[in-house]
Design an enzyme around this catalytic site. Structure first.
Site, PDB file in Angstrom:
ATOM      1  N   ARG A  77      -0.150  15.465 -13.209  1.00 45.46           N
ATOM      2  CA  ARG A  77       0.853  14.547 -12.657  1.00 45.46           C
ATOM      3  C   ARG A  77       0.368  13.113 -12.729  1.00 45.46           C
ATOM      4  O   ARG A  77       1.172  12.191 -12.771  1.00 45.46           O
ATOM      5  CB  ARG A  77       1.134  14.879 -11.185  1.00 45.46           C
ATOM      6  N   ASP A 121      -5.988   6.951  -2.268  1.00 46.91           N
ATOM      7  CA  ASP A 121      -5.925   7.786  -3.477  1.00 46.91           C
ATOM      8  C   ASP A 121      -7.286   7.970  -4.131  1.00 46.91           C
ATOM      9  O   ASP A 121      -7.462   8.872  -4.933  1.00 46.91           O
ATOM     10  CB  ASP A 121      -4.953   7.178  -4.507  1.00 46.91           C
ATOM     11  N   LYS A 160       0.759   5.246 -12.804  1.00 43.36           N
ATOM     12  CA  LYS A 160       1.836   6.178 -12.400  1.00 43.36           C
ATOM     13  C   LYS A 160       2.638   5.563 -11.246  1.00 43.36           C
ATOM     14  O   LYS A 160       3.856   5.563 -11.266  1.00 43.36           O
ATOM     15  CB  LYS A 160       1.238   7.494 -11.939  1.00 43.36           C
ATOM     16  N   ASN A 161       1.941   4.992 -10.263  1.00 45.36           N
ATOM     17  CA  ASN A 161       2.636   4.521  -9.057  1.00 45.36           C
ATOM     18  C   ASN A 161       3.329   3.192  -9.238  1.00 45.36           C
ATOM     19  O   ASN A 161       3.930   2.670  -8.292  1.00 45.36           O
ATOM     20  CB  ASN A 161       1.649   4.479  -7.881  1.00 45.36           C
ATOM     21  N   ARG A 195       4.827  13.576   5.317  1.00 44.98           N
ATOM     22  CA  ARG A 195       5.322  12.457   4.512  1.00 44.98           C
ATOM     23  C   ARG A 195       6.801  12.177   4.798  1.00 44.98           C
ATOM     24  O   ARG A 195       7.668  12.373   3.971  1.00 44.98           O
ATOM     25  CB  ARG A 195       5.052  12.692   3.039  1.00 44.98           C
ATOM     26  N   CYS A 230       4.583  17.677   1.502  1.00 45.67           N
ATOM     27  CA  CYS A 230       3.887  17.869   0.233  1.00 45.67           C
ATOM     28  C   CYS A 230       2.467  18.308   0.576  1.00 45.67           C
ATOM     29  O   CYS A 230       2.139  18.579   1.720  1.00 45.67           O
ATOM     30  CB  CYS A 230       3.868  16.591  -0.576  1.00 45.67           C
TER      31      CYS A 230
HETATM   32  C1  EPZ Z   1       2.505   5.807  -2.341  1.00 42.12           C
HETATM   33  O1  EPZ Z   1       3.022   6.879  -1.593  1.00 42.12           O
HETATM   34  C2  EPZ Z   1       1.783   6.446  -3.521  1.00 42.12           C
HETATM   35  N1  EPZ Z   1       2.740   7.209  -4.323  1.00 42.12           N
HETATM   36  C3  EPZ Z   1       0.678   7.362  -3.005  1.00 42.12           C
HETATM   37  O2  EPZ Z   1      -0.023   7.869  -4.155  1.00 42.12           O
HETATM   38  C4  EPZ Z   1      -0.289   6.532  -2.172  1.00 42.12           C
HETATM   39  O3  EPZ Z   1      -1.278   7.379  -1.634  1.00 42.12           O
HETATM   40  C5  EPZ Z   1       0.479   5.848  -1.034  1.00 42.12           C
HETATM   41  O4  EPZ Z   1       1.546   5.052  -1.587  1.00 42.12           O
HETATM   42  C6  EPZ Z   1      -0.406   4.951  -0.200  1.00 42.12           C
HETATM   43  O5  EPZ Z   1      -1.017   4.007  -1.019  1.00 42.12           O
HETATM   44  C7  EPZ Z   1       3.554   6.543  -5.172  1.00 42.12           C
HETATM   45  O6  EPZ Z   1       3.519   5.329  -5.271  1.00 42.12           O
HETATM   46  C8  EPZ Z   1       4.488   7.378  -5.987  1.00 42.12           C
HETATM   47  P1  EPZ Z   1       3.388   5.282   2.049  1.00 42.12           P
HETATM   48  P2  EPZ Z   1       4.064   6.601  -0.372  1.00 42.12           P
HETATM   49  O7  EPZ Z   1       4.866   5.231   2.254  1.00 42.12           O
HETATM   50  O8  EPZ Z   1       4.975   5.515  -0.743  1.00 42.12           O
HETATM   51  C9  EPZ Z   1       3.696   7.500   6.272  1.00 42.12           C
HETATM   52  C10 EPZ Z   1      -0.937   9.523  -5.541  1.00 42.12           C
HETATM   53  O9  EPZ Z   1      -1.885  10.312  -5.395  1.00 42.12           O
HETATM   54  N2  EPZ Z   1       5.130   7.200   6.180  1.00 42.12           N
HETATM   55  O10 EPZ Z   1       2.613   4.018   1.999  1.00 42.12           O
HETATM   56  O11 EPZ Z   1       4.617   7.903   0.047  1.00 42.12           O
HETATM   57  C11 EPZ Z   1       3.313   8.575   5.244  1.00 42.12           C
HETATM   58  O12 EPZ Z   1       3.550   9.866   5.813  1.00 42.12           O
HETATM   59  C12 EPZ Z   1       0.029   9.283  -4.396  1.00 42.12           C
HETATM   60  O13 EPZ Z   1      -0.706   8.871  -6.602  1.00 42.12           O
HETATM   61  C13 EPZ Z   1       5.934   7.427   7.288  1.00 42.12           C
HETATM   62  O14 EPZ Z   1       5.464   7.872   8.346  1.00 42.12           O
HETATM   63  O15 EPZ Z   1       3.032   6.097   0.739  1.00 42.12           O
HETATM   64  C14 EPZ Z   1       1.863   8.320   5.006  1.00 42.12           C
HETATM   65  O16 EPZ Z   1       1.108   8.957   6.030  1.00 42.12           O
HETATM   66  C15 EPZ Z   1      -0.320  10.112  -3.169  1.00 42.12           C
HETATM   67  N3  EPZ Z   1       7.267   7.188   7.205  1.00 42.12           N
HETATM   68  C16 EPZ Z   1       1.740   6.808   5.154  1.00 42.12           C
HETATM   69  O17 EPZ Z   1       2.915   6.365   5.858  1.00 42.12           O
HETATM   70  C17 EPZ Z   1       7.837   6.680   6.051  1.00 42.12           C
HETATM   71  O18 EPZ Z   1       9.070   6.448   6.052  1.00 42.12           O
HETATM   72  C18 EPZ Z   1       1.637   6.090   3.817  1.00 42.12           C
HETATM   73  O19 EPZ Z   1       2.828   6.308   3.160  1.00 42.12           O
HETATM   74  C19 EPZ Z   1       7.010   6.448   4.938  1.00 42.12           C
HETATM   75  C20 EPZ Z   1       5.663   6.707   5.022  1.00 42.12           C
END
Ligand code: EPZ
Length: 421
Positions: free
Chosen positions: A402, A310, A25-26, A124, A119
């Protein structure tokens, strides 16, 4: 998306058999976004049949792309992108729609989207996405909860250092950089396999990218991208979830169409707990678990290649009946223990304190009515219910659908007593 369906699981049956792992998915979501950049029809194979993918296809259609889906092959014709707007309803339905910002901006010079709400996992924010793209010439004006992003002088390369190796921010920067003027360097880039998969797709479309999968990625912008044909990498989290399901029932499972090299961050923990895991060539791996597992002392979620956030929830479920006590530290998201109270309803003995949860292994779990509050937490409830004595009922399947293609079919095929009503 209120989903009235329920999973009825009669636990205590050993899982034995073979499950084919579907596409990630990701990876599929950023690949569908990347298709916006290609002038023509791209073909994406091994695309998982998930509600999040359907939402991405609806966004593509709103942008003016023509999409077709048959089984696990999706075609996206982005010859004419007529709108730069991502509908509010779809942004709310799927916050990862933010990954369309980089490609829509790169293709049209503009992108209008509503602020992705928080979310189930916490706030996020998207500050890393926005500050990086602003270094590349994007201007953002925000009013009434809408972000109006433009690049009046077009996008240009920049040297970007991420304060956190954000997966989504790395993807958006890549999507904006491939047709920006000049060279972009991303430092402290995310190293998840989904980044390399996105870079592979973009390279097939004519992009010039070096270092994807490492912490420093360099992109040299090109004029225009052409469509390509690509196959999505296997879903490492779905694969890991089914390994947890087999292990907690002391069963034996063969996974096919998976990519073991993407799973080291947590397979090592499974082995330290006493499960036997063998990997063969050709995307095949085998797990067997004949006796009670020994609890891992401490599990810390980390960016790739560390233990993935995850898979934390399914692992907390697995540890519920392990021998000993485990401490889980959730370093990535601020609120990723919403499944814990539901595991306690199934008889688990778990205490949470902020980003730490302590799981004290018990002998048996017992069936109960439980509710999923987010995707991976929902998967954790399935894992636990498979080992619980008696009947469990799981609602909130909209979250689970999802990220998992009909989990009841996959699990029933290896002996679980599970049905969706
Ligand atoms: C991706 O989310 C995945 N989703 C998530 O999978 C996964 O948990 C995550 O990466 C970490 O591996 C998809 O790929 C669609 P991040 P993403 O940006 O991109 C903070 C699932 O269950 N952050 O690496 O949103 C954020 O709040 C989902 O399949 C900021 O502060 O993850 C989080 O605490 C859940 N500012 C941390 O970084 C930003 O601008 C990790 O976020 C962006 C992120």
């Amino acid at each position: 998306m209120e989903n009235r369906q329920r999973l009825i699981i009669n636990g205590g049956r050993r899982l034995e058999g073979e499950i084919a792992v579907h596409g990630a998915k990701n990876s599929a979501l950023p690949l569908l976004s990347a298709a916006v950049l290609a002038h023509g029809e791209s073909i994406i194979h091994n695309c998982p049949q998930l509600t999040d993918v359907d939402a991405a296809l609806r966004i593509l259609s709103k942008l003016g792309c023509r999409c077709k889906k048959s089984e696990d092959t999706v075609t996206v014709d982005a010859a004419n992108v007529t709108s730069p707007e991502i509908p509010d309803t779809l942004m709310r339905e799927m916050r990862s729609s933010i990954v369309f910002l980089g490609s829509v901006l790169g293709r049209t010079g503009r992108c209008r989207l509503s602020f992705p709400g928080g979310c189930e996992l916490g706030a996020r924010p998207i500050d890393l996405h926005l500050s990086a793209l602003e270094l590349m010439g994007m201007e953002v004006s925000e009013q009434h909860g809408y972000l109006d992003c433009t690049a009046p002088a077009g996008l240009h390369g920049a040297k970007i250092t991420l304060s956190f190796p954000s997966v989504g921010a790395t993807e958006n920067i890549l999507l904006a950089a491939v047709t920006a003027r000049g060279v972009t360097e991303i430092h402290n880039a995310a190293r998840e396999p989904e980044i390399a998969d996105l870079a592979d797709f973009l390279t097939k479309c004519g992009a010039k990218i070096r270092g994807a999968g490492e912490s420093v990625i360099a992109v040299e912008g090109v004029e225009r991208l052409s469509p390509c044909e690509h196959s999505v990498i296997p879903d490492r989290i779905v694969a890991g979830t089914y390994l947890c399901a087999a292990a907690i029932t002391r069963g034996e499972l063969i996974l096919t169409r998976c990519e073991p090299s993407h799973m080291n961050g947590f397979v090592t923990v499974l082995e330290s707990m006493g499960a036997r895991v063998y990997t063969y060539g050709g995307g095949k791996m085998y797990l067997s678990c004949k006796k009670r597992l020994v609890a891992p002392k401490t599990v810390r979620t980390m960016p790739y290649p560390g233990f993935p956030t995850d898979i934390q929830a399914p692992f907390t479920a697995l540890c519920c009946t392990a021998e000993g006590t485990s401490v889980f530290v959730e370093n990535i998201f601020e609120n990723r223990f919403r499944h814990i109270p539901e595991l306690v309803r199934l008889g688990a003995s778990i205490k949470t304190e902020g980003r730490v949860c302590v799981v004290e292994g018990v002998q048996r779990l017992s069936g109960a009515k439980v509710r999923a509050a987010e995707l991976r937490g929902g998967a954790a409830l399935i894992v636990a219910a498979l080992a619980a004595d008696g009947v469990s009922e799981i609602t909130g399947l909209g979250f689970i659908d999802r990220g998992y293609e009909s989990p009841e079919k996959a699990l029933r095929s290896v002996g679980a007593d599970i049905r969706r009503v």
